[in-house]
Design a protein around this motif. Structure first.
Motif, PDB file in Angstrom:
ATOM      1  N   LEU A 183     -22.185 -32.845   6.842  1.00  0.00           N
ATOM      2  CA  LEU A 183     -21.298 -31.927   7.374  1.00  0.00           C
ATOM      3  C   LEU A 183     -20.869 -30.770   6.410  1.00  0.00           C
ATOM      4  CD1 LEU A 183     -19.365 -33.702  10.157  1.00  0.00           C
ATOM      5  CD2 LEU A 183     -21.658 -32.583  10.366  1.00  0.00           C
ATOM      6  N   VAL A 184     -20.263 -31.373   5.216  1.00  0.00           N
ATOM      7  CA  VAL A 184     -19.940 -30.701   3.932  1.00  0.00           C
ATOM      8  C   VAL A 184     -21.238 -29.994   3.502  1.00  0.00           C
ATOM      9  CG1 VAL A 184     -18.906 -31.001   1.824  1.00  0.00           C
ATOM     10  CG2 VAL A 184     -18.084 -32.451   3.603  1.00  0.00           C
ATOM     11  N   ASN A 185     -22.488 -30.537   3.148  1.00  0.00           N
ATOM     12  CA  ASN A 185     -23.395 -29.737   2.610  1.00  0.00           C
ATOM     13  C   ASN A 185     -23.795 -28.615   3.682  1.00  0.00           C
ATOM     14  OD1 ASN A 185     -23.764 -31.296   0.485  1.00  0.00           O
ATOM     15  ND2 ASN A 185     -24.761 -32.891   1.797  1.00  0.00           N
ATOM     16  N   ALA A 186     -23.975 -28.897   5.209  1.00  0.00           N
ATOM     17  CA  ALA A 186     -24.286 -27.701   6.172  1.00  0.00           C
ATOM     18  C   ALA A 186     -23.253 -26.683   6.195  1.00  0.00           C
ATOM     19  CB  ALA A 186     -24.646 -28.697   7.220  1.00  0.00           C
ATOM     20  N   PHE A 187     -22.064 -27.106   6.556  1.00  0.00           N
ATOM     21  CA  PHE A 187     -21.005 -26.116   7.002  1.00  0.00           C
ATOM     22  C   PHE A 187     -20.006 -25.879   6.048  1.00  0.00           C
ATOM     23  CE2 PHE A 187     -22.623 -28.686  10.841  1.00  0.00           C
ATOM     24  CZ  PHE A 187     -23.581 -27.612  11.080  1.00  0.00           C
ATOM     25  N   GLY A 188     -19.533 -26.682   5.040  1.00  0.00           N
ATOM     26  CA  GLY A 188     -18.831 -26.529   4.005  1.00  0.00           C
ATOM     27  C   GLY A 188     -17.533 -27.315   4.457  1.00  0.00           C
ATOM     28  N   GLU A 189     -16.685 -27.627   3.249  1.00  0.00           N
ATOM     29  CA  GLU A 189     -15.652 -28.442   3.579  1.00  0.00           C
ATOM     30  C   GLU A 189     -14.430 -27.871   4.480  1.00  0.00           C
ATOM     31  OE1 GLU A 189     -13.732 -28.691  -0.569  1.00  0.00           O
ATOM     32  OE2 GLU A 189     -15.282 -29.763  -1.499  1.00  0.00           O
ATOM     33  N   LEU A 190     -14.226 -26.735   4.629  1.00  0.00           N
ATOM     34  CA  LEU A 190     -13.100 -26.417   5.679  1.00  0.00           C
ATOM     35  C   LEU A 190     -13.767 -26.755   6.950  1.00  0.00           C
ATOM     36  CD1 LEU A 190     -10.578 -24.950   6.523  1.00  0.00           C
ATOM     37  CD2 LEU A 190     -11.848 -22.785   6.330  1.00  0.00           C
ATOM     38  N   MET A 224     -29.789 -25.814  -2.231  1.00  0.00           N
ATOM     39  CA  MET A 224     -28.508 -26.186  -2.739  1.00  0.00           C
ATOM     40  C   MET A 224     -27.477 -26.372  -1.350  1.00  0.00           C
ATOM     41  SD  MET A 224     -28.015 -25.781  -6.016  1.00  0.00           S
ATOM     42  CE  MET A 224     -26.119 -25.437  -6.115  1.00  0.00           C
ATOM     43  N   PRO A 225     -26.424 -27.021  -1.298  1.00  0.00           N
ATOM     44  CA  PRO A 225     -25.825 -27.200  -0.127  1.00  0.00           C
ATOM     45  C   PRO A 225     -25.374 -25.587   0.423  1.00  0.00           C
ATOM     46  CG  PRO A 225     -24.952 -28.660  -1.741  1.00  0.00           C
ATOM     47  CD  PRO A 225     -26.027 -27.674  -2.582  1.00  0.00           C
ATOM     48  N   GLY A 226     -25.582 -25.812   1.976  1.00  0.00           N
ATOM     49  CA  GLY A 226     -25.265 -24.644   2.633  1.00  0.00           C
ATOM     50  C   GLY A 226     -26.195 -23.624   2.546  1.00  0.00           C
ATOM     51  N   PHE A 227     -27.600 -23.947   1.802  1.00  0.00           N
ATOM     52  CA  PHE A 227     -28.492 -22.959   1.588  1.00  0.00           C
ATOM     53  C   PHE A 227     -27.921 -21.854   0.523  1.00  0.00           C
ATOM     54  CE2 PHE A 227     -29.990 -25.288   5.294  1.00  0.00           C
ATOM     55  CZ  PHE A 227     -31.319 -25.529   4.936  1.00  0.00           C
ATOM     56  N   GLY A 266     -43.989 -36.836  -3.555  1.00  0.00           N
ATOM     57  CA  GLY A 266     -43.634 -38.330  -4.001  1.00  0.00           C
ATOM     58  C   GLY A 266     -42.501 -38.722  -4.711  1.00  0.00           C
ATOM     59  N   GLY A 267     -41.491 -37.831  -5.003  1.00  0.00           N
ATOM     60  CA  GLY A 267     -40.120 -38.222  -5.459  1.00  0.00           C
ATOM     61  C   GLY A 267     -39.186 -38.528  -4.633  1.00  0.00           C
ATOM     62  N   ARG A 268     -37.958 -38.864  -5.102  1.00  0.00           N
ATOM     63  CA  ARG A 268     -36.856 -39.505  -4.219  1.00  0.00           C
ATOM     64  C   ARG A 268     -36.547 -38.577  -3.244  1.00  0.00           C
ATOM     65  NH1 ARG A 268     -32.250 -42.022  -7.882  1.00  0.00           N
ATOM     66  NH2 ARG A 268     -31.713 -42.954  -5.865  1.00  0.00           N
ATOM     67  N   ILE A 269     -36.134 -38.983  -1.933  1.00  0.00           N
ATOM     68  CA  ILE A 269     -35.371 -38.039  -1.197  1.00  0.00           C
ATOM     69  C   ILE A 269     -34.144 -38.221  -0.709  1.00  0.00           C
ATOM     70  CG2 ILE A 269     -37.985 -37.734   0.072  1.00  0.00           C
ATOM     71  CD1 ILE A 269     -37.002 -39.561   2.484  1.00  0.00           C
ATOM     72  N   GLN A 270     -33.507 -37.406  -0.158  1.00  0.00           N
ATOM     73  CA  GLN A 270     -32.084 -37.436   0.053  1.00  0.00           C
ATOM     74  C   GLN A 270     -31.403 -37.328   1.367  1.00  0.00           C
ATOM     75  OE1 GLN A 270     -30.745 -35.714  -4.517  1.00  0.00           O
ATOM     76  NE2 GLN A 270     -30.475 -34.425  -2.889  1.00  0.00           N
ATOM     77  N   GLY A 271     -32.296 -36.800   2.299  1.00  0.00           N
ATOM     78  CA  GLY A 271     -31.870 -36.810   3.516  1.00  0.00           C
ATOM     79  C   GLY A 271     -30.779 -35.790   3.838  1.00  0.00           C
ATOM     80  N   ILE A 272     -30.045 -35.686   4.965  1.00  0.00           N
ATOM     81  CA  ILE A 272     -29.025 -34.790   5.289  1.00  0.00           C
ATOM     82  C   ILE A 272     -27.970 -35.163   4.812  1.00  0.00           C
ATOM     83  CG2 ILE A 272     -30.009 -33.894   7.438  1.00  0.00           C
ATOM     84  CD1 ILE A 272     -28.049 -35.932   8.923  1.00  0.00           C
ATOM     85  N   VAL A 273     -27.858 -36.364   4.034  1.00  0.00           N
ATOM     86  CA  VAL A 273     -26.383 -36.710   3.342  1.00  0.00           C
ATOM     87  C   VAL A 273     -26.576 -36.318   1.975  1.00  0.00           C
ATOM     88  CG1 VAL A 273     -26.221 -38.842   5.035  1.00  0.00           C
ATOM     89  CG2 VAL A 273     -27.745 -39.115   2.747  1.00  0.00           C
ATOM     90  N   GLY A 274     -27.561 -35.777   1.371  1.00  0.00           N
ATOM     91  CA  GLY A 274     -27.815 -35.234   0.103  1.00  0.00           C
ATOM     92  C   GLY A 274     -27.774 -35.959  -0.991  1.00  0.00           C
ATOM     93  N   ASN A 275     -27.708 -37.522  -0.923  1.00  0.00           N
ATOM     94  CA  ASN A 275     -27.915 -38.286  -1.827  1.00  0.00           C
ATOM     95  C   ASN A 275     -28.619 -39.531  -1.594  1.00  0.00           C
ATOM     96  OD1 ASN A 275     -26.688 -40.458  -3.743  1.00  0.00           O
ATOM     97  ND2 ASN A 275     -25.200 -38.963  -3.996  1.00  0.00           N
TER      98      ASN A 275
END
Length: 467
Positions: free
Chosen positions: A43-50, A160-163, A185-194
Motif C-alpha cells: 500500500l505504501v509502495n503503490a499509494f504513498g504513506e498518507l 520505483m515505488p509509486g512508479f 532469473g534474478g530475485r523477485i520482490q512482489g508487491i511487498v517490494g522486498n
C-alpha cells in the motif's frame, strides 16, 4: 403414478442452511484486513504513506464498528494479557521517548494492528479463519506474480515505488519496488517490494494451503497449483531467512506428528529431548558453518551487514538499558533521530534487523521481558493446541485436526525470522501472534465452545441478531 403420502415419515426436504449476505461480507472484510497486514508495504509502495495511513485508520475504525454491531461472544477474562501489556508499556514510553513524533505514529500502527487481530480472531471460527488467511495469501501471490509479470513485459525496467521516475546516476537496487527480474532469473520482490518479506509469505502460504488440503478442503487441485506457485516464488525470492524458517518448520512439524503418536505423557519425553538436541545442534551448526552456508545462497557470513547494525544499536540501547529510548516500530527515516543514523546501501536503516535488539533499544529490558513472555505464552499454548488430542469430557479418542498445526508452525516462522528481521514486531507478524493467542484462549477446541458457535456464526445468525 407415484404420489406423496399425506402422512410422511420424515420432515419435508428443504434447502440447506446458507450464510447470510451480511456474514459473507463480514468474511470478505476479514480477508481484506488480513491482506493489508500481509502486504502492508504494498500500500505504501503503490499509494504513498498518507494514503496507506488513511486506509489503515479507516479500516481499523470500520472493524471496531463491526465488532460493536455484531457483538460476538467474548470471554473478557481470557485475553492475551502479555501482548496487551507490551502494547501498554509501548504506550507509556511516549512520556520519555527521545523521538515522540515517531512514537506517536508507530503507536497508532501498533494499536490498529492489535485491534484488527482481536477483531478477526473473535468474529471468525477456526475453519473460517484458516480459510480467510488462505484467501488473503492467494491475493498476495497472484498480485505479486501479476505485478512482476507486468513490469517485465510492459515496463521493461526497474520500477520505483509509486512508479516515480528513477533518480539519475547509480541507484542501489534496494530502493526499487520491482527490479524487473522475473524473466532474467534474478530475485523477485512482489508487491511487498522486498524479497526478504516475500519469501516468508510464500512459506506461510505453502503451510496454509497444505493444512487446508490435510483438513479435507474442497477444490483440491487449485490448492496444489497454489502450492507450486508459492514454492516457485519462494525460490525466486531467494531469501536465506525463509530457507532457515522452512527448516525450522519441518523440524517442528515432524516433532508434533511424533508427539501425536505418543500414547501417554511419558512417551513424549524422548521426543522432547530429541527436539531440543536438534534445535540446539542446528543453531550451533548454522553458526559454525555460516560462511559456507550463506555462500551457497549468495549471502555474507556477517548476515549481510547485520552484525555491524547490531553493534551500533546495542551501544545506544545500553545507555538506557531498563526503559529504552521510546517505541519506534518501524524507525521513521524522516525523523532527525534516525535520518542518517545507520546507513546501509546508501539508505537510512528502518529497523535493527533483530526483533530482540529492536525491542531492547526501544523499550529496554522491561520491554524485552514482556515480549519474551508474549512469545512464551503464545508458543506454549500453540504447542499443546497442536499436540494434545481434543478433550473436554471423559472421551479421549477424538481425532486431531490439521487446523491446529497452524499456530505452532507460524510461531516457528516468526521466532526464526526475529533473529534476522524486526518484521515480527509489526504488520502480519504481530497480528498473527495476537490473533492466534487470543483465538486459542477463546476457543481451545476447534468447533466447540461459545466463540466457536459454528452454525450461529457461519450461517450469520449472530449478524442477524445484531440487526
Amino acid at each position: 403414478m407415484a404420489l406423496h403420502s399425506k402422512h410422511p415419515a420424515s420432515a419435508p426436504p428443504e434447502a440447506p442452511a446458507r450464510e447470510t449476505t451480511a456474514h459473507l461480507m463480514l468474511r470478505a472484510w476479514c480477508i481484506f484486513v488480513l491482506f493489508t497486514a500481509l502486504a502492508g508495504t504494498s500500500l505504501v509502495n503503490a499509494f504513498g504513506e498518507l494514503a496507506a495511513a488513511v486506509i489503515a485508520i479507516g479500516s481499523g475504525l470500520l472493524s471496531l464498528g463491526l465488532w460493536i454491531g455484531i457483538r460476538p461472544p467474548v470471554q473478557w477474562r481470557r485475553l492475551p494479557e502479555f501482548a496487551l501489556a507490551y502494547v501498554v508499556w509501548a504506550g507509556l514510553s511516549f512520556f520519555w521517548s527521545a523521538w515522540p513524533q515517531t512514537t506517536a505514529l508507530t503507536l497508532l500502527l501498533l494499536a490498529l494492528t492489535t485491534l484488527q487481530a482481536l477483531f478477526v480472531g473473535i468474529v471468525l471460527t477456526w475453519r473460517e479463519l484458516v480459510r480467510a488467511i488462505a484467501s488473503a495469501l492467494k491475493w498476495v501471490l497472484a498480485l505479486s506474480l501479476a505485478f512482476e509479470l507486468f513490469v517485465s513485459l510492459f515496463v521493461q525496467h526497474a520500477v520505483m515505488p509509486g512508479f516515480q521516475p528513477t533518480p539519475e546516476g547509480k541507484v542501489d537496487p534496494i530502493v526499487f519496488w520491482s527490479r524487473n527480474n522475473l524473466i532474467d532469473g534474478g530475485r523477485i520482490q512482489g508487491i511487498v517490494g522486498n524479497a526478504n518479506l516475500l519469501g516468508p509469505l510464500c512459506l506461510l502460504a505453502i503451510i496454509v494451503f497444505a493444512i487446508r488440503l490435510a483438513a479435507g478442503a474442497p477444490r483440491r487441485v487449485p490448492l496444489y497449483i497454489w502450492i507450486v506457485v508459492a514454492a516457485y516464488m519462494m525460490v525466486r525470492a531467494g531469501s536465506a531467512t525463509s530457507y532457515a524458517e522452512a527448516a525450522a518448520v519441518v523440524v517442528v512439524l515432524i516433532t508434533v506428528l511424533l508427539m501425536r503418536r505418543a500414547k501417554g505423557p511419558g512417551q513424549r519425553t524422548p521426543y522432547y529431548i530429541g527436539y531440543a538436541l536438534i534445535g540446539i545442534g542446528g543453531l550451533a551448526a548454522l553458526w559454525a558453518l555460516r560462511e559456507q552456508l550463506f555462500a551457497l545462497v549468495g549471502r555474507d557470513s556477517d548476515f549481510t551487514g547485520r552484525e555491524q547494525i547490531w553493534e551500533v544499536v546495542l551501544a545506544k540501547a545500553n545507555e538506557r538499558p531498563w526503559v529504552g529510548w521510546g517505541f519506534a516500530t518501524p524507525w521513521n527515516p524522516s525523523d532527525p533521530a534516525f535520518d542518517g543514523w545507520i546507513i546501509d546501501h546508501g539508505q537510512t536503516v528502518m529497523q535493527a534487523h533483530n526483533m530482540w535488539v529492536d525491542v531492547y533499544l526501544q523499550l529496554g529490558i522491561i520491554g524485552v521481558v514482556l515480549m519474551a513472555l508474549t512469545y512464551l505464552a503464545f508458543v506454549w499454548r500453540a504447542w499443546f493446541f497442536a499436540v494434545d488430542r481434543p478433550r473436554w469430557d471423559l472421551r479421549d479418542d477424538r481425532p486431531y485436526s490439521a487446523l491446529s498445526l497452524l499456530p505452532t508452525l507460524v510461531g516457528a516462522i516468526l521466532l526464526v525470522q526475529g533473529l534476522q528481521e524486526s518484521s515480527p514486531l509489526l504488520l502480519w507478524g504481530w497480528m498473527f501472534v495476537v490473533m492466534f493467542s487470543f483465538k486459542i484462549k477463546q476457543s481451545p477446541h476447534i468447533g466447540v465452545g461459545p466463540a466457536e458457535q459454528t452454525l450461529a456464526i457461519e450461517r450469520g445468525e449472530l449478524t442477524k441478531q445484531a440487526r
